[in-house]
Scaffold this active site. Sequence first.
Site, PDB file in Angstrom:
ATOM      1  N   LEU A  80       0.830  -1.208   0.000  1.00 26.11           N
ATOM      2  CA  LEU A  80       0.000   0.000   0.000  1.00 26.11           C
ATOM      3  C   LEU A  80       0.862   1.255   0.000  1.00 26.11           C
ATOM      4  O   LEU A  80       1.951   1.267   0.585  1.00 26.11           O
ATOM      5  CB  LEU A  80      -0.916   0.017   1.224  1.00 26.11           C
ATOM      6  CG  LEU A  80      -1.975  -1.087   1.304  1.00 26.11           C
ATOM      7  CD1 LEU A  80      -2.680  -1.031   2.649  1.00 26.11           C
ATOM      8  CD2 LEU A  80      -2.989  -0.954   0.179  1.00 26.11           C
ATOM      9  N   LYS A 112      -4.586  -1.536  10.366  1.00 23.77           N
ATOM     10  CA  LYS A 112      -3.475  -2.104   9.587  1.00 23.77           C
ATOM     11  C   LYS A 112      -2.674  -3.003  10.526  1.00 23.77           C
ATOM     12  O   LYS A 112      -1.852  -2.547  11.305  1.00 23.77           O
ATOM     13  CB  LYS A 112      -2.590  -0.999   9.012  1.00 23.77           C
ATOM     14  CG  LYS A 112      -1.525  -1.513   8.052  1.00 23.77           C
ATOM     15  CD  LYS A 112      -0.776  -0.359   7.395  1.00 23.77           C
ATOM     16  CE  LYS A 112       0.221  -0.900   6.380  1.00 23.77           C
ATOM     17  NZ  LYS A 112       1.308  -1.666   7.031  1.00 23.77           N
ATOM     18  N   CYS A 425      39.113 -14.636  25.425  1.00 17.93           N
ATOM     19  CA  CYS A 425      37.963 -14.004  26.073  1.00 17.93           C
ATOM     20  C   CYS A 425      36.738 -14.915  25.964  1.00 17.93           C
ATOM     21  O   CYS A 425      36.329 -15.275  24.852  1.00 17.93           O
ATOM     22  CB  CYS A 425      37.664 -12.664  25.416  1.00 17.93           C
ATOM     23  SG  CYS A 425      36.272 -11.796  26.149  1.00 17.93           S
TER      24      CYS A 425
END
Length: 659
Positions: A80, A112, A425
Amino acid sequence: MSIERMKELTKFLNYHAHKYYVEDQPEISDYDYDRLLHELEELEKKYPEQKDPASPTSRIGGEILEGFAPVVHEVPMQSLHDSFNKQDVLDFDERVSGVLGKGNYEYAVEHKIDGLSVSLEYRDGVFVRGSTRGDGVTGEDVTQNLRGIPAIPLQLKEPLPFLEVRGEVYMGKSTFEQLNAQREKNEEPLFANPRNAAAGSLRQLNPAISRERKLDIFVFNIQKIEGKVITTHTEGLSYLKEQGFKVIPQKKAYTDVESAFARVLEIGEERYQLPFEIDGAVIKINRLDQREILGSTSKFPRWAEAYKFPAETKKTKIRDIIVQVGRTGVITPNAVLEPVRVAGSTVSRVTLHNMDYIREKEIKIGDTVKVRKAGDIIPEIVEVVKEDRTGNEKDFEMPKVCPECGSQVIRADGEAAYRCIGSNCPAQLSRSIIHFASRDAMDIEGLGPALIQQMIDQKLIASPADLYFLEKEKIAGLEKMGEKSAQNLIEAIEKTKERDLSRLLFAFGIRLNGQRSSKLLAKQFGSLEAIMNAGVSEMANIHDIGEKTAQNVYDFFQDEKNMEMIKRLSAAGVNMQYQAQEGETNLLAGKKIVITGRFEEMSRAEATALVEKNGGKVTGSVSKNTDFVIAGEDAGSKLEKANSLGIKVLTIKELLKML
């Protein structure tokens, strides 16, 4: 007697499913419903040839799908045109009145729904196929998953020869919150919003998972109908409701644009009280014959307009700023907020990206800030409310050592990001393996973040390569696992050994190296060994591979730890060769191509795949850097711009001839 009982149960259970899921007016308890459903299942096992196609047991089960077949929509599922203010709506009305004449039409106005658009097809009153919108011309067949949505009738009350309707699959707000709460508990990534959750759920290859997500639907349009004459949109919705569909909420048709817009604003006021998400309202011409007169552009119907509501902004306070370590060592600051409900969900944390962002917005710990969701999805800080400062706010500084491993944190020249340089790490390890197993990388089914963290904690894995040496017995001993789950995971990992080199290269998580550059490198060099032996300039000479990406790829293969991982992957039998697709060439290498319009020969998605298979890059807009445009019917503004810039335009037939 048993066959009659099957018919009786099918009719009875379908009636009560409709009362529960569509009308929200249950007449029997869940216990009684489940008991009778079980009775029907047992009877259908005895007399499978007598099973009704509309049996409620058709919503249960379903084989795991290998993929979704493409579906070409007979009636295109257009998007739309958007309006953002009243003047835009008045301009739309002006265009309509210019064709139909002022006062000769009326508007329907409806919510909508913020979900995933689908098509449902019925033959002789029986649900036969459901598909996603896709690009509007070609979607995906998701029939099995749509069968699991109780609000979709499997059989209509009137056996029309053919009916195709369009609807919006969505996830209710409460269901979404429950799903995310469970995912957080399982340490799985959270869905951004209900639309994201609905789309991900509907496209599950396992229909059982899709069904568990409790999706719903509103039907809002008749695409095609045979055996029945419908004259207006509102009449069509009433008819669909009689047939058992859950239709979009409607009040009435409006005879002028001012009344229609008043209803739009009314819907906007209701927005956050609704049990489902909406992102606007839709204004439609009510009479179907007038829709035919107005017609469509290549993208949008001229008889409808979507009014998009502005993003909601709320004030809250920053309690703290904490940091998160990413898979490449990047330290990302996050603001911990006093929880505030914005655009339908509670926001308690928002990313602050980097120190430059914090300084630019002058953010301090303790500040009052305005928060919104960008596109109603991602929370962001709009601005600091400086007039609310008390003097107790504190500046934030990046940590000098990594909070996960204690290694030094540095900021490299020319970069906005701070980075942990620790090679061991644990945060980087966890996120690197999550990335390695992700869908676009090696796609290891069933290996989620929570399970990965368990394996790291139990010292079963310390690198992605360790995944290929896991033992079933050790996996089975993990929390929420077992022998069957462990076996499934081992088989899922085994399957990934055949993945293409481009996916393995992307799975390594090399900085700046995305899916496209991984594909280009794999295609150019043919093997991982050749890439490992290539110089920076060799890689940077490939079109669309930048100098920094090439340097990062080169540096990755100079690291002893990475080379050890690759040796183990090779020993496990992981493929390290490029697997060319059938018909693949380099004829379009380096070419930037725009595809626009509709083609009889193939869908837009297929045309895009064809270009990429032959080395080209498809871009979304026409510019002076575009090499050529492939144009079909209703090509529109992109074709006009190509002509104005003197860019070569090809038909799809000319492209095929070229290849």
